[in-house]
Design an enzyme around this catalytic site. Sequence first.
Site, short mmCIF file in Angstrom:
data_model
loop_
_atom_site.label_atom_id
_atom_site.label_comp_id
_atom_site.label_asym_id
_atom_site.label_seq_id
_atom_site.Cartn_x
_atom_site.Cartn_y
_atom_site.Cartn_z
N ASP A 105 9.46 2.78 -0.85
CA ASP A 105 8.44 3.46 -0.06
C ASP A 105 8.71 3.14 1.41
OD1 ASP A 105 4.77 3.52 0.08
OD2 ASP A 105 6.35 4.45 1.29
N LYS A 134 4.99 9.72 8.29
CA LYS A 134 4.76 9.22 9.66
C LYS A 134 5.78 9.77 10.68
CE LYS A 134 2.55 5.06 7.80
NZ LYS A 134 1.15 5.07 8.26
N TYR A 159 0.86 -1.18 0.00
CA TYR A 159 0.00 0.00 0.00
C TYR A 159 0.89 1.23 0.00
CZ TYR A 159 -3.41 3.46 1.66
OH TYR A 159 -4.22 4.56 1.79
P1 KE4 Z 1 -0.52 8.56 4.29
O1 KE4 Z 1 -1.05 9.21 3.02
O2 KE4 Z 1 -1.60 7.77 5.01
O3 KE4 Z 1 0.23 9.54 5.19
O4 KE4 Z 1 0.60 7.49 3.84
C1 KE4 Z 1 0.28 6.54 2.87
C2 KE4 Z 1 1.25 5.37 2.99
C3 KE4 Z 1 2.26 5.25 2.07
N1 KE4 Z 1 3.15 4.24 2.12
C4 KE4 Z 1 3.07 3.31 3.10
C5 KE4 Z 1 4.08 2.20 3.13
C6 KE4 Z 1 2.06 3.38 4.08
O5 KE4 Z 1 2.00 2.43 5.05
C7 KE4 Z 1 1.12 4.43 4.03
C8 KE4 Z 1 -0.01 4.57 5.03
N2 KE4 Z 1 -0.15 3.51 5.97
C9 KE4 Z 1 -1.49 3.32 6.48
C10 KE4 Z 1 -1.47 2.18 7.52
N3 KE4 Z 1 -1.22 0.92 6.95
C11 KE4 Z 1 -2.01 4.59 7.06
C12 KE4 Z 1 -3.25 4.47 7.89
C13 KE4 Z 1 -4.46 5.05 7.19
O6 KE4 Z 1 -4.65 4.79 5.98
O7 KE4 Z 1 -5.22 5.76 7.91
#
Ligand code: KE4
Length: 424
Positions: A237, A265, A142
């Site tokens: 990523d 994060k 993701y």
């Molecule tokens: P954000 O757009 O949510 O800040 O980041 C996206 C993202 C990009 N790359 C990786 C490897 C990530 O894990 C994420 C976001 N992770 C999720 C949890 N698995 C965020 C939680 C959510 O979607 O609210």
Amino acid sequence: MPVSEELFERACKVIPGGVNSPVRAFNRLDRAPFFVDSAKGAHLRDVDGREYIDYVGTWGPAILGHAPECVVQAVQTAVAKGTSFGTPTLAEVEMAELICRLVPSIKKVRMTNSGTEATMSAVRLARGFTGRRLIVKFAGCYHGHVDSLLVAAGSGALTHGQPDSSGVPPELAELTIVLPFNDEQAVRNLFRNRGKEIAGVIVEPFPGNAGFFLPRPGYLECLREVTAQYGALLIFDEVMTGFRLSPGGAQQLRAIEPDLTTLGKIIGGGLPVGAFGGREDIMNHISPLGDVYQAGTLSGNPLAMAAGIAQLRRLVETDAWSRLESLGARLEEGMLRALKDTKRHYTFKRCGSMFCLHFTECDVVDLASAQSANFAAFKHYFLSMLKQGIFIAPSPYETAFLSTAHTEADVDATISAAKYALKN
Ligand code: KE4
């Protein structure tokens, strides 16, 4: 009625699914999510006064635990000077220098407001720099809710059954090729056939969005070799693994230099943040220097920079990664003992402070093996742990996170709760 349930009823009237991000929903778990009132260290306190040992860590940022003094003070100092100026600030230079120092493959970096913006920008940059159209990603990984990357996506997209989100035109989705993770032959075959069309490969080097699992020895090296051979960019990523698995993230652990890295994060200390960076010759294609446009009103905003700098500096000053490894090893040893004692042959995966219990007896190395897990067993475990005051992600397709605020007592209490949950 518990306050959380009242709030959830109100939320569902005005917010889709009652949550501002799908991963927070407790769909298929037969109960409403709890609403948090406050958090400190490794503990959450909900609006009904219940306390939990927290392994979600607001999905990764809370590596020092919640409301660490250094971050709280930094934000209080910054906010008194104004919240946003729309001009360059010292903090943005300090953040960029800190990132470049800790992650040597990053020679220049641009801040964004989320991990999604970071991966979206990195994909656009890869296409702009190479002049090619195809992007490769891996099933179950993701990278945020970018149209091009909501193809066989993990995390909430997988949990809620939209790995291929509607609303993404097929013409766009067709430009994203999805491969199984940890399959070297699949990568070599694709590049042999279409290598010259591929702008970039984006990968979570240690995938954390289909549960947590690790790259096989040599796999990331294969991605590096093949992308270099065909002139495609390798994008790590590290939104989740950056500054978590080591000071230099996953790429330091495996001594691999990607062309671009995305971050998020931890570098915001819990405030909205993302970043992408890498080779200078590539990053110089970003506007206003180059012709790949990328922007953001609040990119590099003073509050997120203050929080992120304070958090990163504290991680380095205290060598947090040794503490995280010590806690992680204790937790792993306890979990394996609990599995043995309860005669449950589930699969446990860990690297540093990231871990996941997969409710399957087969090894977990990719999405397909992660999906062999038994959801009913996960659901029983999740609800039992929650009842015992332990909060893990409400989905088998997420990772659990330790923080430096967790104590040996927290870990031991978690192991006891897990043993009870597995036994009953
Ligand atoms: P954000 O757009 O949510 O800040 O980041 C996206 C993202 C990009 N790359 C990786 C490897 C990530 O894990 C994420 C976001 N992770 C999720 C949890 N698995 C965020 C939680 C959510 O979607 O609210």
